[in-house]
Design a protein around this motif. Structure first.
Motif, PDB file in Angstrom:
ATOM      1  N   ASN A  45       4.170 -22.083  -5.439  1.00  0.00           N
ATOM      2  CA  ASN A  45       5.509 -21.557  -5.736  1.00  0.00           C
ATOM      3  C   ASN A  45       5.455 -20.532  -6.866  1.00  0.00           C
ATOM      4  O   ASN A  45       6.093 -19.476  -6.797  1.00  0.00           O
ATOM      5  N   GLU A  46       4.684 -20.846  -7.903  1.00  0.00           N
ATOM      6  CA  GLU A  46       4.542 -19.904  -9.014  1.00  0.00           C
ATOM      7  C   GLU A  46       3.785 -18.654  -8.575  1.00  0.00           C
ATOM      8  O   GLU A  46       4.180 -17.526  -8.889  1.00  0.00           O
ATOM      9  N   GLU A  47       2.700 -18.848  -7.851  1.00  0.00           N
ATOM     10  CA  GLU A  47       1.897 -17.716  -7.418  1.00  0.00           C
ATOM     11  C   GLU A  47       2.644 -16.875  -6.389  1.00  0.00           C
ATOM     12  O   GLU A  47       2.494 -15.652  -6.348  1.00  0.00           O
ATOM     13  N   GLY A  48       3.459 -17.527  -5.537  1.00  0.00           N
ATOM     14  CA  GLY A  48       4.236 -16.783  -4.545  1.00  0.00           C
ATOM     15  C   GLY A  48       5.220 -15.823  -5.193  1.00  0.00           C
ATOM     16  O   GLY A  48       5.413 -14.697  -4.707  1.00  0.00           O
ATOM     17  N   LYS A  49       5.835 -16.251  -6.292  1.00  0.00           N
ATOM     18  CA  LYS A  49       6.749 -15.358  -7.008  1.00  0.00           C
ATOM     19  C   LYS A  49       6.003 -14.149  -7.569  1.00  0.00           C
ATOM     20  O   LYS A  49       6.498 -13.014  -7.516  1.00  0.00           O
ATOM     21  N   ARG A  50       4.816 -14.399  -8.105  1.00  0.00           N
ATOM     22  CA  ARG A  50       4.034 -13.286  -8.661  1.00  0.00           C
ATOM     23  C   ARG A  50       3.618 -12.311  -7.562  1.00  0.00           C
ATOM     24  O   ARG A  50       3.702 -11.095  -7.733  1.00  0.00           O
ATOM     25  N   VAL A  51       3.153 -12.845  -6.424  1.00  0.00           N
ATOM     26  CA  VAL A  51       2.725 -11.995  -5.315  1.00  0.00           C
ATOM     27  C   VAL A  51       3.888 -11.163  -4.802  1.00  0.00           C
ATOM     28  O   VAL A  51       3.744  -9.964  -4.492  1.00  0.00           O
ATOM     29  N   ALA A  52       5.075 -11.759  -4.712  1.00  0.00           N
ATOM     30  CA  ALA A  52       6.260 -11.026  -4.259  1.00  0.00           C
ATOM     31  C   ALA A  52       6.570  -9.867  -5.200  1.00  0.00           C
ATOM     32  O   ALA A  52       6.876  -8.748  -4.757  1.00  0.00           O
ATOM     33  N   ASP A  53       6.476 -10.112  -6.520  1.00  0.00           N
ATOM     34  CA  ASP A  53       6.733  -9.044  -7.491  1.00  0.00           C
ATOM     35  C   ASP A  53       5.699  -7.925  -7.361  1.00  0.00           C
ATOM     36  O   ASP A  53       6.040  -6.738  -7.445  1.00  0.00           O
ATOM     37  N   VAL A  54       4.438  -8.309  -7.165  1.00  0.00           N
ATOM     38  CA  VAL A  54       3.374  -7.307  -7.011  1.00  0.00           C
ATOM     39  C   VAL A  54       3.621  -6.457  -5.774  1.00  0.00           C
ATOM     40  O   VAL A  54       3.513  -5.221  -5.808  1.00  0.00           O
ATOM     41  N   LEU A  55       3.992  -7.085  -4.672  1.00  0.00           N
ATOM     42  CA  LEU A  55       4.203  -6.361  -3.423  1.00  0.00           C
ATOM     43  C   LEU A  55       5.369  -5.384  -3.545  1.00  0.00           C
ATOM     44  O   LEU A  55       5.291  -4.232  -3.089  1.00  0.00           O
ATOM     45  N   LEU A  56       6.456  -5.816  -4.169  1.00  0.00           N
ATOM     46  CA  LEU A  56       7.611  -4.931  -4.341  1.00  0.00           C
ATOM     47  C   LEU A  56       7.298  -3.801  -5.317  1.00  0.00           C
ATOM     48  O   LEU A  56       7.751  -2.660  -5.118  1.00  0.00           O
ATOM     49  N   ASP A  57       6.523  -4.096  -6.346  1.00  0.00           N
ATOM     50  CA  ASP A  57       6.176  -3.063  -7.322  1.00  0.00           C
ATOM     51  C   ASP A  57       5.328  -1.970  -6.676  1.00  0.00           C
ATOM     52  O   ASP A  57       5.572  -0.770  -6.887  1.00  0.00           O
ATOM     53  N   TYR A  58       4.322  -2.356  -5.889  1.00  0.00           N
ATOM     54  CA  TYR A  58       3.484  -1.354  -5.235  1.00  0.00           C
ATOM     55  C   TYR A  58       4.241  -0.588  -4.150  1.00  0.00           C
ATOM     56  O   TYR A  58       3.887   0.550  -3.836  1.00  0.00           O
ATOM     57  N   GLU A  59       5.258  -1.205  -3.581  1.00  0.00           N
ATOM     58  CA  GLU A  59       6.070  -0.455  -2.625  1.00  0.00           C
ATOM     59  C   GLU A  59       6.777   0.701  -3.326  1.00  0.00           C
ATOM     60  O   GLU A  59       6.846   1.823  -2.795  1.00  0.00           O
ATOM     61  N   GLU A  60       7.286   0.447  -4.530  1.00  0.00           N
ATOM     62  CA  GLU A  60       7.913   1.522  -5.299  1.00  0.00           C
ATOM     63  C   GLU A  60       6.903   2.606  -5.633  1.00  0.00           C
ATOM     64  O   GLU A  60       7.220   3.802  -5.579  1.00  0.00           O
ATOM     65  N   GLN A  61       5.676   2.210  -5.973  1.00  0.00           N
ATOM     66  CA  GLN A  61       4.656   3.213  -6.283  1.00  0.00           C
ATOM     67  C   GLN A  61       4.270   4.021  -5.045  1.00  0.00           C
ATOM     68  O   GLN A  61       4.025   5.230  -5.132  1.00  0.00           O
ATOM     69  N   ALA A  62       4.225   3.364  -3.886  1.00  0.00           N
ATOM     70  CA  ALA A  62       3.915   4.091  -2.655  1.00  0.00           C
ATOM     71  C   ALA A  62       4.997   5.126  -2.349  1.00  0.00           C
ATOM     72  O   ALA A  62       4.701   6.259  -1.943  1.00  0.00           O
ATOM     73  N   ARG A  63       6.239   4.762  -2.556  1.00  0.00           N
ATOM     74  CA  ARG A  63       7.332   5.708  -2.336  1.00  0.00           C
ATOM     75  C   ARG A  63       7.258   6.859  -3.325  1.00  0.00           C
ATOM     76  O   ARG A  63       7.531   8.019  -2.973  1.00  0.00           O
TER      77      ARG A  63
END
Length: 596
Positions: free
Chosen positions: A510-528
């Protein structure tokens, strides 16, 4: 104190409060496998009462547990010496289940049962019985070998860290111990104190591992404390510091203490492991120069192959520190720019010295870090070669979304704008379904990609490895027969621990899933952002007649018959070439310069 999962034959644990003096203290030492079965000391006969007390008619007689004689323990020792471990384990358990903890050979039976279960592959069950022997300390002569066995489990096998490290080692006082055992205990207690923020206590524990080593290194630390301040070329400064550290590189050698493979603990390993932990703590508190000196010292340590992992970790830390310092260097200052390139080269040298398991998650991570270093150093072809190697089937399941951002930046740096936009948009194609699930506010762990990524987190991965080990060992219990007492007891032990580990793993996920979700959304912004920046550069107005007027010379022609890629082998396995693989792509940034 935590609840114990191990229930030894349903006996009442309050009986452990019986004083040691009430037991037979003349038990024989543990026999080696080459020695015959020991002659067991018979329990002392009870003295006859002077006067027989009259019976009390109102009191019902107390039901006595059937006692198992010492001959059962003797048979177990004989089976153990004969390497009939399954039969020996049955005998030892029968003795434990048929006696109370005050029995003469109760602790010896637990100790031998732990050794036997370890030989049979039941590592967790062995750890549980070793825990009992070390925690009660009713037989001090068993403590050193028991702690050595626990150290071997903690270091080389998936294990219950809370039980063995936090509860047993950090939560106990063991008194006088042999030097090698004390090294493991002091390091473990210091590491727990460090995690709890007790820095002074941790430092005392680490210094106690090898007092002579710490004193000599402390004097050199003080003499080199200000060596690097104000130096214009920090690489040379740190090399000077390293040379001074090498003067004491032989104060602690793994061969001085014992052979780890023969059951001895390497005090040298734990000394340097403690130094590495101190370096990480110093770095967290912002003292980068001091941390670098500590890592240099550990990286230069002369250790055996089995102990070399701590030096390996230090090299990895140094590579990251040099890269980060080079990335921070100013592009405008000429001296800083020269040092910047040297720092990247030094980082790559340390990365080349890092050894990781073949085709592992750790190897993929090192490849990606090296790609970033090459990119910052301007070696776009080398960086792209590493990224292409990450498409190998062995690495595809590794969660490394930043590789698409780096790939887009490389194409952008070489003015391949269509390819840059394609790489940025590949991120969305690869993780689009997971991103949509996050926007719908679904549980990250419900998506297979995100759950797999969460399982790659350090804590979750350790927990998962332990759970898999428990399940493997649980499946082996049938060799004892499903209805035998030892099989029933082992099944109870493993079922309880599996349930507990599954619950703890879900908390970690649960803790790691929250971190992974934040990482994925952050890199999506960088890709854009990269996609947007590439579009801006495409439409910038160009100055005619400035800049380069011709293509840069090609590197080397590709041999005939290999239109796409070729390799030059000289005896290596194919994976050995990945470090030197270069992506053949030419820069299109020529002819005219972009208007800024």
């Amino acid at each position: 104190m935590r609840k114990r999962a191990l229930q030894l034959g349903g006996l009442v644990w309050l009986a452990l409060l019986v004083p040691t003096s009430a037991r037979n203290q003349d038990a024989p030492p543990p026999p080696s496998e080459a020695e015959p079965v020991p002659d067991l000391v018979a329990p002392a006969e009870e003295a006859a009462p002077a006067e027989e007390a009259p019976p009390v008619a109102e009191t019902a007689p107390i039901e006595q547990l059937p006692s198992v004689g010492e001959e059962v323990f003797k048979e177990g020792v004989a089976k153990f010496n004969g390497k009939s471990y399954q039969a020996a384990a049955t005998k030892f358990y029968d003795y434990i289940a048929g006696n109370e903890p005050a029995a003469d050979f109760y602790e010896w039976a637990e100790y031998y049962l732990a050794r036997t279960l370890k030989e049979l592959g039941y590592v967790h069950a062995a750890a549980e019985y070793y825990y009992n022997v070390a925690k009660t300390r009713s037989r001090p002569e068993l403590l050193p070998d028991t702690l050595r066995a626990i150290e071997n489990i903690v270091r080389f096998s998936p294990h219950d860290e809370e039980l063995l490290v936090y509860d047993l080692i950090a939560g106990s006082e063991f008194g006088e111990l042999p030097e090698d055992v004390r090294a493991f205990v002091e390091y473990s207690q210091g590491l727990v104190d460090l995690r709890d923020g007790q820095y002074a206590w941790a430092a005392n524990h680490f210094a106690s591992i090898c007092p002579n080593c710490s004193n000599r290194l402390g004097r050199i630390e003080r003499s080199t404390e200000n060596l690097c301040e104000g130096d214009a070329r920090p690489i040379e400064c740190y090399n000077k510091t390293l040379n001074q550290k090498l003067d004491v590189e032989k104060i602690c050698e793994s061969t001085d203490v014992g052979d780890v493979q023969q059951g001895q603990i390497s005090g040298c390993y734990y000394f340097y492991r403690g130094r590495y932990a101190e370096g990480v703590d110093v770095l967290k508190r912002g003292r980068e120069t001091a941390a670098r000196r500590i890592f240099m010292e550990v990286a230069a340590a002369k250790l055996s192959d089995i102990d070399a992992e701590v030096a390996n970790d230090a090299r990895k830390a140094l590579a990251r520190l040099y890269f980060e310092e080079g990335a921070r260097a100013s592009q405008e200052d000429e001296v800083a720019r020269a040092n910047r390139q040297e720092m990247f080269e030094t980082a790559l040298k340390f990365y080349e010295k890092v050894t990781v398991p073949f085709l592992s998650h750790e190897e993929a991570l090192i490849f990606l870090e090296k790609a970033w270093v090459r990119f910052y150093a301007g070696d776009y072809r080398g960086a792209m070669g590493i990224l292409v190697s990450l498409d190998a089937p062995s690495y595809r399941d590794n969660f490394k979304p930043e590789r698409f951002i780096l790939q887009a930046l490389i194409y952008k740096g070489l003015c391949h704008y269509a390819a840059a936009k394609g790489a940025a948009r590949e991120y969305r194609r690869r993780y689009g379904d997971a991103l949509d699930a996050l926007r719908q506010k679904r549980d990250p762990l419900a998506h297979p990609v995100l759950r797999s990524a969460a399982l790659q987190g350090p804590q979750a991965k350790r927990r998962l490895d332990f759970l898999r080990a428990l399940q493997r060992e649980r499946d082996m219990i049938e060799r004892f027969g499903s209805e035998t007492p030892i099989a029933v007891q082992l099944a109870r032990v493993y079922d309880l621990k599996v349930k507990e580990t599954v619950r703890e793993l879900e908390v970690d996920l649960n803790e790691e899933g929250k971190r992974v979700a934040d990482v994925l959304l952050d890199y999506e912004e960088q890709a854009r952002l990269v996609d947007y920046e590439v579009a801006l550069e495409v439409f910038k107005r160009l100055r005619a007649g400035e800049g380069k007027t011709a293509l840069p010379p090609p590197e080397k022609s590709v041999p005939l018959g290999s239109r796409d890629v070729y390799y030059v082998f000289d005896g290596e396995y194919w994976n050995d070439e990945l470090h030197d693989y270069r992506f053949r792509i030419e820069s299109r940034c020529f002819g005219e310069e972009l208007v800024q």
